[in-house]
Design an enzyme around this catalytic site. Structure first.
Site, PDB file in Angstrom:
ATOM      1  N   LYS A 103       0.930  -1.189   0.063  1.00  0.00           N
ATOM      2  CA  LYS A 103       0.044  -0.019   0.032  1.00  0.00           C
ATOM      3  C   LYS A 103       0.722   1.204  -0.043  1.00  0.00           C
ATOM      4  O   LYS A 103       1.960   1.233   0.776  1.00  0.00           O
ATOM      5  CB  LYS A 103      -0.810   0.006   1.063  1.00  0.00           C
ATOM      6  CG  LYS A 103      -2.005   1.051   1.326  1.00  0.00           C
ATOM      7  CD  LYS A 103      -2.674   0.761   2.475  1.00  0.00           C
ATOM      8  CE  LYS A 103      -3.510   2.049   2.754  1.00  0.00           C
ATOM      9  NZ  LYS A 103      -4.702   1.522   3.959  1.00  0.00           N
ATOM     10  N   SER A 109      -9.460  -0.158   3.527  1.00  0.00           N
ATOM     11  CA  SER A 109      -8.776   0.907   2.620  1.00  0.00           C
ATOM     12  C   SER A 109      -7.676   0.241   1.888  1.00  0.00           C
ATOM     13  O   SER A 109      -7.250   0.888   0.874  1.00  0.00           O
ATOM     14  CB  SER A 109      -8.201   2.261   3.484  1.00  0.00           C
ATOM     15  OG  SER A 109      -7.327   1.707   4.231  1.00  0.00           O
ATOM     16  N   SER A 117      -8.779  -2.414   7.755  1.00  0.00           N
ATOM     17  CA  SER A 117      -8.563  -1.962   6.392  1.00  0.00           C
ATOM     18  C   SER A 117      -7.563  -2.967   5.842  1.00  0.00           C
ATOM     19  O   SER A 117      -7.281  -2.811   4.435  1.00  0.00           O
ATOM     20  CB  SER A 117      -7.649  -0.689   6.429  1.00  0.00           C
ATOM     21  OG  SER A 117      -8.526   0.397   6.822  1.00  0.00           O
TER      22      SER A 117
END
Length: 577
Positions: A146, A222, A246
């Site tokens: 990420k 996310s 997330s």
């Protein structure tokens, strides 16, 4: 006239719009993909109308070697590189090729580092040629992360348009593309090779990321970009971040395994983040991959670097072997007692959708057939987590997020609309109010621990439950704007419990029907069940999560393998009936 020209020449250039900056970023990423790996316009158009991109569709776009290499799990790749059957260059090339195809299909790479990765792979091959051994336990293994982790040579924008070309929104620091998160340094010394970085699920640079299993559904957030990368096998494993599910939620929606550790087990030093001063319930790195064995190998390898020596917020806790937890339960004649497992069908607040219920029931039946004792899990209510989590995570009013958006003038994405006032952040909680919430969290943790230990009176072996099974979320997929409840995962962050997500099955519209006798617990439960659409969710993965006590990741991973093995035997037996 000359005076006019002089004045005109000194005028500052017009400020680019956020749309122009985002478009330039997308084009720069595309130019990093070799021409021979670029897809035809007709292929991209065909991809948009597919319900699913996994399996046959993406495999048809790849050559035989790329398919073969990228189908292997981490342990198999390491074994073949240690024997010389594969080189790091071949492995990294295959995953870069696949990741390039995935990016074109889904727009899920904010940063592409193929050239850097191949250069590093060549260095690893040279080392192996000279020393006849691997440089570390993750030698030549491609990973993606990420886009919060700083890698030298690449931007880190967290998908904020205003952060592009900066160091966390600031220019002239000397750190732009010249700074490295501690976790990246650890991976480098272990031999792992970062090939790129993925975005937030919903962002203004690349757009919205959909599930490759069912493109009508969200990839979850996310860390949805990294989950998509793993679902389509664009890297051998991935790293996301988690403060409220997330990592766990997108893992469940994309049919992959994940580990969210307790805070302090892995380093967040030098990692870009929102709310960086909030350390009461900190963001943690999470591992995503294709198997429990991959999660285990990555965690064990990282802990071998003793991250606590560089990061004072990492607990000095080396890897602990858990040989006593084996796939088969132990009989009393062997001098061992069978671990008891807690089972939460629902938390009494929101009922899981039918496919999640079916996944839970499959896990329950599989474990019971394997001889494990299951105990109903009815701890302190997740409604308390609901009262705690948001106040801690967003109690400051999120001024740093507002500031980041103002750098470019980009709008809030829909998921955070309403977070701010019309002209700025909301007022933060007062310090006494915040402290009251933290006191509530401490009390909630204490009572949860008391409940956990009290299960020793119900397990039959005099020991408390080892782990418990629960839903990850109430949904097996996610229709945007149809998500009402996150406390199955938020609670594990409030409690700081490690979790493993295990994919179990997929939604079957002919089977997964709402029970005619369903009666909602409350209004949220009613809204959640009314949002279920069996036809829209068809084909989406359905998962469960396994949860253990704080800082017990090794035990959790051992028990997760127990669950996976039991499910495999159960599915095999069921298919033969």
């Amino acid at each position: 006239m000359d005076a006019f020209r002089s004045s005109s020449a000194s005028a500052p250039p017009a400020r680019k719009s956020w749309q122009e900056i985002a478009a330039e970023k997308r084009q720069a990423d595309m130019e990093k993909i070799p021409v021979e790996w670029r897809l035809m316009t007709s292929t991209l158009a065909e991809a948009k109308i597919q319900r699913s991109l996994v399996g046959e569709f993406i495999e048809s776009l790849l050559d035989a070697e790329t398919r073969a290499i990228t189908s292997m799990d981490v342990t198999g790749l390491v074994k073949q590189m240690s024997s010389g059957e594969l080189t790091a260059v071949r492995v990294v090339t295959a995953f870069c090729h696949r990741a390039a195809v995935i990016h074109q299909l889904t727009q899920n790479m904010l940063e592409i580092g193929f050239d850097m990765a191949l250069k590093r792979a060549k260095e690893l091959d040279d080392y192996f040629h000279v020393h006849k051994q691997l440089i570390g336990p993750l030698h030549g293994i491609p990973l993606t992360l990420k886009d919060q982790f700083h890698i030298k040579g690449l931007d880190t924008s967290m998908a904020f348009v205003g952060w592009i070309g900066t160091f966390e929104g600031r220019k002239g620091t000397g750190k732009e593309r010249n700074f490295e998160s501690q976790l990246i340094a650890e991976f480098h010394s272990l031999g792992a090779v970062p090939i790129g970085k993925a975005p937030e699920t919903s962002n203004n640079i690349l757009g919205y990321l959909w599930s490759p299993h069912n493109q009508q559904l969200s990839s979850g957030g996310s860390s949805g970009g990294e989950a998509v990368m793993q679902a389509l096998r664009g890297s051998a494993f991935g790293i996301g971040t988690d403060i409220g599910g997330s990592v766990s939620m997108p893992a469940s929606y994309n049919g992959i395994f994940s580990l969210k550790p307790s805070s302090g087990r892995l380093s967040m030093r030098g990692v870009a983040n929102t709310g960086p001063g909030q350390l009461v319930m900190p963001t943690v790195p999470g591992i995503m991959g294709q198997s429990v064995e991959t999660l285990r190998l990555v965690l064990k390898s990282l802990l071998s670097k003793k991250p606590w020596l560089q990061d004072p917020y990492v607990v000095p806790l080396p890897w602990r072997a858990c040989e006593e937890y084996r796939p088969e339960p132990k009989s009393s004649t062997q001098g061992h007692s069978t671990p008891a497992i807690g089972f939460m069908a629902n938390d009494g607040v929101v009922t899981p959708h039918p496919p999640v219920q079916r996944a839970l029931n499959m896990a329950k039946a599989a474990l019971q057939e394997a001889g494990y004792s299951l105990i109903d899990w009815k701890p302190p209510s997740n409604l308390e987590s609901l009262e705690i989590h948001g106040c801690i995570a967003r109690g400051d009013g999120c001024p740093d997020v507002w500031k980041a958006l103002q750098l470019s003038g980009e709008p809030e994405v829909p998921e955070i609309e309403g977070l701010f006032e019309p002209h700025g952040p909301r007022a933060p909680m007062s310090l006494p109010e915040y402290q009251d919430v933290v006191i509530h969290m401490r009390d909630f943790r204490n009572r949860y621990q008391d409940y956990w230990m009290s299960t020793a009176t119900r397990t039959g072996n005099g020991l408390p439950v080892e782990v418990f099974v629960s839903p990850v979320t109430p949904t097996a997929g996610l229709l945007p704007e149809k998500f009402f409840y996150a406390e199955y995962t938020n609670s594990t962050n409030v409690l700081d419990f490690p979790t493993v997500v295990i994919p179990v099955t997929t939604v079957d519209e002919s089977v997964d029907k709402v029970d005619a006798g369903f009666r909602p617990f409350n209004e949220t439960d009613r809204l959640n069940m009314e949002a279920y659409n069996a036809q829209a969710y068809h084909g989406a993965p359905a998962a469960i999560q396994l949860v253990s006590m704080r800082l017990s990741e090794e035990k959790l991973l051992s028990m997760a393998q127990v669950v996976v093995d039991a499910l495999d035997r159960y599915k095999t037996r069921s298919s033969l009936i």
